[in-house]
Design an enzyme around this catalytic site. Structure first.
Site, PDB file in Angstrom:
ATOM      1  N   ALA A 185      50.044  -4.484  12.674  1.00 43.81           N
ATOM      2  CA  ALA A 185      50.468  -5.452  11.878  1.00 43.81           C
ATOM      3  C   ALA A 185      52.070  -5.441  12.250  1.00 43.81           C
ATOM      4  O   ALA A 185      52.718  -4.625  12.536  1.00 43.81           O
ATOM      5  CB  ALA A 185      50.003  -5.194  10.527  1.00 43.81           C
ATOM      6  N   GLY A 187      46.917  -1.600  12.696  1.00 41.14           N
ATOM      7  CA  GLY A 187      45.758  -2.934  12.825  1.00 41.14           C
ATOM      8  C   GLY A 187      45.171  -3.213  14.085  1.00 41.14           C
ATOM      9  O   GLY A 187      44.350  -3.709  14.283  1.00 41.14           O
ATOM     10  N   GLU A 237      42.277  -1.237  14.509  1.00 47.71           N
ATOM     11  CA  GLU A 237      41.435  -1.431  13.556  1.00 47.71           C
ATOM     12  C   GLU A 237      40.688  -2.815  14.398  1.00 47.71           C
ATOM     13  O   GLU A 237      39.595  -2.953  14.061  1.00 47.71           O
ATOM     14  CB  GLU A 237      41.899  -1.890  12.276  1.00 47.71           C
ATOM     15  CG  GLU A 237      42.583  -0.486  11.571  1.00 47.71           C
ATOM     16  CD  GLU A 237      43.300  -0.793  10.429  1.00 47.71           C
ATOM     17  OE1 GLU A 237      44.291  -1.308  10.362  1.00 47.71           O
ATOM     18  OE2 GLU A 237      42.852  -0.297   9.368  1.00 47.71           O
ATOM     19  N   GLU A 281      50.065   4.345  10.396  1.00 42.57           N
ATOM     20  CA  GLU A 281      50.533   3.946   9.416  1.00 42.57           C
ATOM     21  C   GLU A 281      51.241   4.802   8.315  1.00 42.57           C
ATOM     22  O   GLU A 281      52.195   4.512   7.693  1.00 42.57           O
ATOM     23  CB  GLU A 281      49.483   3.035   8.652  1.00 42.57           C
ATOM     24  CG  GLU A 281      48.909   1.947   9.130  1.00 42.57           C
ATOM     25  CD  GLU A 281      47.717   1.966  10.256  1.00 42.57           C
ATOM     26  OE1 GLU A 281      47.438   3.239  10.833  1.00 42.57           O
ATOM     27  OE2 GLU A 281      47.022   0.941  10.400  1.00 42.57           O
TER      28      GLU A 281
HETATM   29  N1  DAK Z   1      55.834  -4.786  14.439  1.00 43.98           N
HETATM   30  C1  DAK Z   1      56.775  -5.712  14.803  1.00 43.98           C
HETATM   31  N2  DAK Z   1      57.394  -5.419  15.759  1.00 43.98           N
HETATM   32  C2  DAK Z   1      56.971  -4.423  16.711  1.00 43.98           C
HETATM   33  C3  DAK Z   1      55.849  -3.383  16.276  1.00 43.98           C
HETATM   34  C4  DAK Z   1      54.934  -3.921  15.064  1.00 43.98           C
HETATM   35  N3  DAK Z   1      53.858  -3.055  14.728  1.00 43.98           N
HETATM   36  N4  DAK Z   1      55.764  -2.274  17.526  1.00 43.98           N
HETATM   37  C5  DAK Z   1      56.735  -2.736  18.186  1.00 43.98           C
HETATM   38  N5  DAK Z   1      57.250  -4.016  17.776  1.00 43.98           N
HETATM   39  C6  DAK Z   1      58.693  -4.507  18.436  1.00 43.98           C
HETATM   40  C7  DAK Z   1      59.875  -3.489  18.483  1.00 43.98           C
HETATM   41  O1  DAK Z   1      60.394  -3.448  17.316  1.00 43.98           O
HETATM   42  C8  DAK Z   1      60.578  -3.927  19.588  1.00 43.98           C
HETATM   43  O2  DAK Z   1      61.329  -4.975  19.374  1.00 43.98           O
HETATM   44  P1  DAK Z   1      62.957  -5.262  19.825  1.00 43.98           P
HETATM   45  O3  DAK Z   1      63.512  -4.030  19.226  1.00 43.98           O
HETATM   46  O4  DAK Z   1      62.764  -5.277  21.256  1.00 43.98           O
HETATM   47  O5  DAK Z   1      63.151  -6.576  19.200  1.00 43.98           O
HETATM   48  C9  DAK Z   1      59.367  -4.290  20.738  1.00 43.98           C
HETATM   49  O6  DAK Z   1      58.399  -4.571  19.919  1.00 43.98           O
HETATM   50  C10 DAK Z   1      59.256  -3.056  21.536  1.00 43.98           C
HETATM   51  O7  DAK Z   1      58.802  -2.107  20.997  1.00 43.98           O
HETATM   52  P2  DAK Z   1      59.793  -0.576  21.345  1.00 43.98           P
HETATM   53  O8  DAK Z   1      60.823  -0.941  21.826  1.00 43.98           O
HETATM   54  O9  DAK Z   1      59.224   0.263  20.137  1.00 43.98           O
HETATM   55  O10 DAK Z   1      58.586  -0.110  22.624  1.00 43.98           O
HETATM   56  P3  DAK Z   1      58.258   1.376  22.971  1.00 43.98           P
HETATM   57  O11 DAK Z   1      57.655   1.084  24.240  1.00 43.98           O
HETATM   58  O12 DAK Z   1      59.712   2.195  22.689  1.00 43.98           O
HETATM   59  O13 DAK Z   1      57.304   2.033  21.908  1.00 43.98           O
HETATM   60  C11 DAK Z   1      55.553   1.803  20.231  1.00 43.98           C
HETATM   61  C12 DAK Z   1      56.109   1.432  21.605  1.00 43.98           C
HETATM   62  C13 DAK Z   1      54.080   1.105  20.117  1.00 43.98           C
HETATM   63  C14 DAK Z   1      55.147   3.300  20.326  1.00 43.98           C
HETATM   64  C15 DAK Z   1      56.468   1.427  19.358  1.00 43.98           C
HETATM   65  O14 DAK Z   1      56.950  -0.079  19.459  1.00 43.98           O
HETATM   66  C16 DAK Z   1      55.865   1.510  17.828  1.00 43.98           C
HETATM   67  O15 DAK Z   1      55.745   2.731  17.339  1.00 43.98           O
HETATM   68  N6  DAK Z   1      55.399   0.418  17.074  1.00 43.98           N
HETATM   69  C17 DAK Z   1      55.076   0.588  15.929  1.00 43.98           C
HETATM   70  C18 DAK Z   1      53.627   1.109  15.888  1.00 43.98           C
HETATM   71  C19 DAK Z   1      53.137   1.264  14.268  1.00 43.98           C
HETATM   72  O16 DAK Z   1      53.394   1.877  13.463  1.00 43.98           O
HETATM   73  N7  DAK Z   1      52.003   0.439  14.214  1.00 43.98           N
HETATM   74  C20 DAK Z   1      51.306   0.400  12.622  1.00 43.98           C
HETATM   75  C21 DAK Z   1      51.912  -0.687  11.968  1.00 43.98           C
HETATM   76  S1  DAK Z   1      51.168  -0.934  10.250  1.00 43.98           S
HETATM   77  C22 DAK Z   1      46.093  -5.113   6.387  1.00 43.98           C
HETATM   78  C23 DAK Z   1      45.575  -5.123   7.746  1.00 43.98           C
HETATM   79  C24 DAK Z   1      46.245  -4.308   8.607  1.00 43.98           C
HETATM   80  C25 DAK Z   1      47.211  -3.589   8.562  1.00 43.98           C
HETATM   81  C26 DAK Z   1      47.681  -3.585   7.217  1.00 43.98           C
HETATM   82  C27 DAK Z   1      46.907  -4.321   6.065  1.00 43.98           C
HETATM   83  N8  DAK Z   1      45.347  -5.838   5.395  1.00 43.98           N
HETATM   84  C28 DAK Z   1      44.231  -6.660   5.901  1.00 43.98           C
HETATM   85  C29 DAK Z   1      45.627  -5.837   4.109  1.00 43.98           C
HETATM   86  C30 DAK Z   1      47.955  -2.743   9.548  1.00 43.98           C
HETATM   87  C31 DAK Z   1      49.015  -2.144   9.318  1.00 43.98           C
HETATM   88  C32 DAK Z   1      49.684  -1.672  10.606  1.00 43.98           C
HETATM   89  O17 DAK Z   1      49.466  -1.865  11.829  1.00 43.98           O
END
Ligand code: DAK
Length: 257
Positions: free
Chosen positions: A65, A108, A111, A131
């Site tokens: 997400a 997400g 998921e 998360e």
């Molecule tokens: N959201 C927003 N931006 C993101 C992102 C994300 N999840 N993942 C990556 N980006 C952005 C980065 O900020 C970066 O943007 P700039 O800095 O270039 O502006 C760009 O994408 C490239 O990312 P990285 O520079 O970080 O790239 P790397 O190759 O170094 O790393 C990575 C890739 C995937 C390991 C890293 O980007 C990362 O850790 N990303 C976050 C992963 C994460 O924590 N995902 C879980 C998010 S929480 C719900 C339903 C669903 C959910 C919640 C509620 N309901 C129905 C209630 C879901 C929640 C989640 O998914």
């Protein structure tokens, strides 16, 4: 209908929905989820489409997400925006839906893949639920779908450590159906979609519904759903066609009637 964050390609009898926010690794903002849900609604109503592929393209499935969006939200925003309801149509799609996963499928993103019926993963794919590192837990079914497929201890590892699993490990755990060279992922998923699209659509639909029931209902209730659907299919033209085609040693042609 035009979309801003996704691409929809219809090649009857299949369709492909591609998440298309490459700059943020296909982060799933509410707008993206809304577009995917709307596109699936259109594909469900389109009789020329019998199966669909959901992908993020050749490099990344979805990194979760949108954290930019979530960082600003309060608990009340979450509740009022009915986040859970927005994601529901993805799991409720009635035709076969195949995830073609390359690169990261995190949070997400993972998921969404788990909501699909089959998952084809490229050999460099990584699937996980990070998360916990953000101070939250999965919100679109991760805590429930992982243990139902891979068991309690694997699910605990994935949820509590936040570390992703490789495509190969996901395959060994029964989370993904096939691991293929990354450049083949989408093509293999489309091939499977075409294979499923050639089957009798009503039988496919009711088989999917019955399998999903197994995740929710006690055995006796699931068996009742199976039994009623089994009887019902004998009222369809496709059942007659399927059985006659077999006896006449020819390939069946199915109408979804
Ligand atoms: N959201 C927003 N931006 C993101 C992102 C994300 N999840 N993942 C990556 N980006 C952005 C980065 O900020 C970066 O943007 P700039 O800095 O270039 O502006 C760009 O994408 C490239 O990312 P990285 O520079 O970080 O790239 P790397 O190759 O170094 O790393 C990575 C890739 C995937 C390991 C890293 O980007 C990362 O850790 N990303 C976050 C992963 C994460 O924590 N995902 C879980 C998010 S929480 C719900 C339903 C669903 C959910 C919640 C509620 N309901 C129905 C209630 C879901 C929640 C989640 O998914």
């Amino acid at each position: 209908m035009g979309y801003e964050h996704i691409l929809v390609e219809i090649e009857p009898p299949i369709a492909t929905v591609t998440l298309n926010r490459p700059k943020v690794l296909n982060a799933l903002s509410p707008a993206v989820i809304g577009e995917v849900a709307a596109a699936l609604g259109e594909l469900e109503a389109d009789d020329s489409v019998r199966a669909a592929v959901l992908t993020g393209g050749p490099k990344v499935f979805a990194a979760g997400a949108d954290i930019q969006d979530m960082a600003k939200q309060t608990a009340v925003d979450q509740l009022l925006r009915d986040q859970t309801g927005r994601w529901a149509p993805l799991a409720g799609f009635k035709k076969p839906l195949i995830a073609a996963v390359n690169g990261y499928a995190l949070g997400g993103g993972c998921e969404v893949a788990l909501m699909c019926d089959l998952i084809v993963a490229g050999d460099t794919a990584r699937l996980g639920q990070p998360e916990v590192n953000l101070g939250i837990i999965p919100g679109a079914g991760g805590t429930q779908r992982w243990p139902r497929t891979a068991g309690k201890h694997v699910a605990m590892e994935v949820m509590l450590t936040g570390a992703p699993v490789t495509a190969q490990r996901a395959y060994e755990l029964g989370i993904v159906n096939k691991v293929v060279p990354a450049e083949m992922t989408i093509e293999v998923a489309k091939r499977i979609a075409r294979e499923l699209a050639a089957k009798p659509p009503l039988a496919v639909r009711l088989a999917k519904e019955a399998v999903l029931k197994a995740f929710e209902a006690p055995l006796s209730e699931g068996l009742a759903v199976e039994r009623k659907s089994f009887y019902f299919l004998f009222a369809t033209e496709d059942q007659k066609e399927g059985m006659h085609a077999f006896l006449e040693k020819r390939k069946g042609v199915f109408k979804g009637r």
